[in-house]
Design a protein around this motif. Structure first.
Motif, short mmCIF file in Angstrom:
data_model
loop_
_atom_site.label_atom_id
_atom_site.label_comp_id
_atom_site.label_asym_id
_atom_site.label_seq_id
_atom_site.Cartn_x
_atom_site.Cartn_y
_atom_site.Cartn_z
N TYR A 257 0.79 -1.22 0.00
CA TYR A 257 0.00 0.00 0.00
C TYR A 257 0.83 1.27 0.00
N LEU A 258 1.93 1.31 0.73
CA LEU A 258 2.74 2.52 0.75
C LEU A 258 3.32 2.84 -0.62
N LYS A 259 3.72 1.82 -1.36
CA LYS A 259 4.23 2.06 -2.72
C LYS A 259 3.11 2.51 -3.65
N LEU A 260 1.91 1.98 -3.44
CA LEU A 260 0.77 2.39 -4.26
C LEU A 260 0.40 3.85 -3.96
N ILE A 261 0.40 4.23 -2.70
CA ILE A 261 0.15 5.63 -2.33
C ILE A 261 1.22 6.54 -2.95
N SER A 262 2.46 6.12 -2.87
CA SER A 262 3.55 6.91 -3.45
C SER A 262 3.37 7.07 -4.95
N ALA A 263 2.92 6.01 -5.61
CA ALA A 263 2.72 6.08 -7.07
C ALA A 263 1.55 7.00 -7.43
N VAL A 264 0.42 6.88 -6.73
CA VAL A 264 -0.77 7.67 -7.08
C VAL A 264 -0.60 9.15 -6.73
N ILE A 265 0.29 9.47 -5.83
CA ILE A 265 0.60 10.87 -5.55
C ILE A 265 1.21 11.53 -6.79
N GLN A 266 1.98 10.74 -7.54
CA GLN A 266 2.68 11.27 -8.71
C GLN A 266 1.80 11.33 -9.95
N GLN A 267 0.91 10.34 -10.11
CA GLN A 267 0.07 10.28 -11.31
C GLN A 267 -0.97 9.18 -11.13
N PRO A 268 -2.03 9.20 -11.93
CA PRO A 268 -3.01 8.10 -11.86
C PRO A 268 -2.34 6.75 -12.15
N VAL A 269 -2.91 5.70 -11.55
CA VAL A 269 -2.34 4.35 -11.67
C VAL A 269 -3.40 3.42 -12.25
N SER A 270 -3.05 2.70 -13.29
CA SER A 270 -3.95 1.71 -13.86
C SER A 270 -3.96 0.48 -12.96
N VAL A 271 -5.17 0.01 -12.59
CA VAL A 271 -5.30 -1.16 -11.73
C VAL A 271 -6.28 -2.15 -12.33
N ALA A 272 -6.11 -3.41 -12.00
CA ALA A 272 -7.04 -4.46 -12.40
C ALA A 272 -7.91 -4.81 -11.21
N VAL A 273 -9.21 -4.97 -11.45
CA VAL A 273 -10.16 -5.28 -10.39
C VAL A 273 -11.10 -6.38 -10.83
N SER A 274 -11.77 -6.95 -9.85
CA SER A 274 -12.87 -7.87 -10.11
C SER A 274 -14.15 -7.04 -10.07
N SER A 275 -14.81 -6.90 -11.20
CA SER A 275 -15.92 -5.95 -11.30
C SER A 275 -17.28 -6.54 -10.91
N GLU A 276 -17.36 -7.83 -10.63
CA GLU A 276 -18.65 -8.46 -10.36
C GLU A 276 -19.46 -7.69 -9.32
N LYS A 277 -18.89 -7.38 -8.19
CA LYS A 277 -19.60 -6.68 -7.11
C LYS A 277 -19.67 -5.17 -7.36
N PHE A 278 -18.73 -4.64 -8.15
CA PHE A 278 -18.68 -3.20 -8.39
C PHE A 278 -19.82 -2.71 -9.29
N MET A 279 -20.36 -3.57 -10.12
CA MET A 279 -21.34 -3.13 -11.11
C MET A 279 -22.57 -2.47 -10.49
N LEU A 280 -22.95 -2.86 -9.29
CA LEU A 280 -24.13 -2.30 -8.63
C LEU A 280 -23.79 -1.12 -7.71
N TYR A 281 -22.53 -0.72 -7.69
CA TYR A 281 -22.09 0.38 -6.83
C TYR A 281 -22.79 1.68 -7.24
N GLU A 282 -23.30 2.41 -6.25
CA GLU A 282 -23.94 3.70 -6.51
C GLU A 282 -23.25 4.85 -5.79
N ARG A 283 -22.92 4.66 -4.49
CA ARG A 283 -22.28 5.72 -3.73
C ARG A 283 -21.76 5.16 -2.41
N GLY A 284 -20.99 6.00 -1.72
CA GLY A 284 -20.43 5.60 -0.43
C GLY A 284 -19.10 4.89 -0.59
N ILE A 285 -18.62 4.35 0.50
CA ILE A 285 -17.35 3.62 0.49
C ILE A 285 -17.65 2.14 0.35
N PHE A 286 -17.23 1.56 -0.75
CA PHE A 286 -17.46 0.14 -1.00
C PHE A 286 -16.56 -0.67 -0.09
#
Length: 115
Positions: free
Chosen positions: A39-68
Protein backbone atom coordinates in the motif's frame (compact mmCIF):
# COMPACT_ATOMS: atom_id res chain seq x y z
CA UNK A 1 -1.12 10.54 -24.29
CA UNK A 2 -4.65 10.63 -22.91
CA UNK A 3 -7.73 12.45 -24.19
CA UNK A 4 -10.42 14.08 -22.06
CA UNK A 5 -13.84 12.51 -21.50
CA UNK A 6 -15.34 15.43 -23.42
CA UNK A 7 -13.26 14.91 -26.57
CA UNK A 8 -13.24 11.08 -26.44
CA UNK A 9 -16.29 9.85 -24.44
CA UNK A 10 -17.04 6.23 -23.60
CA UNK A 11 -19.60 4.89 -26.09
CA UNK A 12 -20.32 1.49 -24.50
CA UNK A 13 -19.27 -0.58 -27.51
CA UNK A 14 -16.32 -2.58 -28.77
CA UNK A 15 -15.48 -0.33 -31.70
CA UNK A 16 -11.95 0.37 -32.84
CA UNK A 17 -9.97 3.07 -31.07
CA UNK A 18 -10.36 6.42 -32.79
CA UNK A 19 -7.78 8.31 -30.73
CA UNK A 20 -6.15 11.27 -32.38
CA UNK A 21 -2.93 12.98 -31.29
CA UNK A 22 -4.79 16.33 -31.49
CA UNK A 23 -7.07 15.20 -28.61
CA UNK A 24 -4.17 14.63 -26.21
CA UNK A 25 -4.41 16.60 -22.97
CA UNK A 26 -1.98 14.55 -20.85
CA UNK A 27 1.38 13.09 -21.81
CA UNK A 28 2.31 9.76 -20.23
CA UNK A 29 5.93 10.16 -19.21
CA UNK A 30 6.85 6.81 -17.71
CA UNK A 31 5.42 3.55 -16.49
CA UNK A 32 6.33 1.44 -13.46
CA UNK A 33 4.95 -1.76 -11.95
CA UNK A 34 3.69 -1.48 -8.38
CA UNK A 35 3.56 -4.84 -6.59
CA UNK A 36 0.12 -5.87 -5.34
CA UNK A 37 -0.58 -5.50 -1.63
CA UNK A 38 2.18 -2.95 -1.00
CA UNK A 39 0.00 0.00 0.00
CA UNK A 40 2.74 2.52 0.75
CA UNK A 41 4.23 2.06 -2.72
CA UNK A 42 0.77 2.39 -4.26
CA UNK A 43 0.15 5.63 -2.33
CA UNK A 44 3.55 6.91 -3.45
CA UNK A 45 2.72 6.08 -7.07
CA UNK A 46 -0.77 7.67 -7.08
CA UNK A 47 0.60 10.87 -5.55
CA UNK A 48 2.68 11.27 -8.71
CA UNK A 49 0.07 10.28 -11.31
CA UNK A 50 -3.01 8.10 -11.86
CA UNK A 51 -2.34 4.35 -11.67
CA UNK A 52 -3.95 1.71 -13.86
CA UNK A 53 -5.30 -1.16 -11.73
CA UNK A 54 -7.04 -4.46 -12.40
CA UNK A 55 -10.16 -5.28 -10.39
CA UNK A 56 -12.87 -7.87 -10.11
CA UNK A 57 -15.92 -5.95 -11.30
CA UNK A 58 -18.65 -8.46 -10.36
CA UNK A 59 -19.60 -6.68 -7.11
CA UNK A 60 -18.68 -3.20 -8.39
CA UNK A 61 -21.34 -3.13 -11.11
CA UNK A 62 -24.13 -2.30 -8.63
CA UNK A 63 -22.09 0.38 -6.83
CA UNK A 64 -23.94 3.70 -6.51
CA UNK A 65 -22.28 5.72 -3.73
CA UNK A 66 -20.43 5.60 -0.43
CA UNK A 67 -17.35 3.62 0.49
CA UNK A 68 -17.46 0.14 -1.00
CA UNK A 69 -16.36 -2.45 1.53
CA UNK A 70 -17.89 -5.63 0.12
CA UNK A 71 -16.10 -8.87 -0.58
CA UNK A 72 -13.87 -8.93 -3.62
CA UNK A 73 -12.68 -12.03 -5.41
CA UNK A 74 -9.48 -12.54 -7.37
CA UNK A 75 -11.02 -12.91 -10.84
CA UNK A 76 -9.57 -9.76 -12.35
CA UNK A 77 -11.71 -8.73 -15.30
CA UNK A 78 -11.73 -4.93 -15.55
CA UNK A 79 -9.27 -2.08 -15.67
CA UNK A 80 -9.88 1.07 -13.65
CA UNK A 81 -7.84 4.14 -12.89
CA UNK A 82 -6.69 4.75 -9.32
CA UNK A 83 -6.70 8.54 -9.04
CA UNK A 84 -6.30 9.20 -5.33
CA UNK A 85 -7.04 8.27 -1.77
CA UNK A 86 -8.74 9.80 1.23
CA UNK A 87 -10.40 9.21 4.57
CA UNK A 88 -13.58 10.05 6.42
CA UNK A 89 -14.35 9.73 10.14
CA UNK A 90 -14.45 5.92 9.95
CA UNK A 91 -12.52 4.61 6.91
CA UNK A 92 -9.55 5.16 4.68
CA UNK A 93 -10.34 4.63 1.00
CA UNK A 94 -9.00 4.59 -2.55
CA UNK A 95 -10.63 6.74 -5.24
CA UNK A 96 -11.14 4.87 -8.52
CA UNK A 97 -12.35 6.19 -11.87
CA UNK A 98 -14.37 3.89 -14.08
CA UNK A 99 -14.66 4.18 -17.86
CA UNK A 100 -18.46 3.78 -17.80
CA UNK A 101 -19.10 7.51 -17.61
CA UNK A 102 -20.77 9.84 -15.09
CA UNK A 103 -23.98 7.80 -14.78
CA UNK A 104 -22.12 5.06 -12.83
CA UNK A 105 -21.23 5.38 -9.14
CA UNK A 106 -20.35 8.83 -7.84
CA UNK A 107 -20.25 10.64 -11.22
CA UNK A 108 -18.00 7.94 -12.70
CA UNK A 109 -15.90 7.40 -9.57
CA UNK A 110 -16.02 5.07 -6.58
CA UNK A 111 -14.49 4.97 -3.15
CA UNK A 112 -13.04 1.61 -2.13
CA UNK A 113 -12.20 0.87 1.50
CA UNK A 114 -8.48 0.44 2.12
CA UNK A 115 -7.68 -2.61 4.22
Amino acid sequence: GMASNQSYPFKGSNQNCKYSQAQKIVKVGRCARVPGGVYLKLISAVIQQPVSVAVSSEKFMLYERGIFDGDCNHDLDRGMLLVGYGADEEHEFWILKNSLGVSWGEKGYMRLKRT
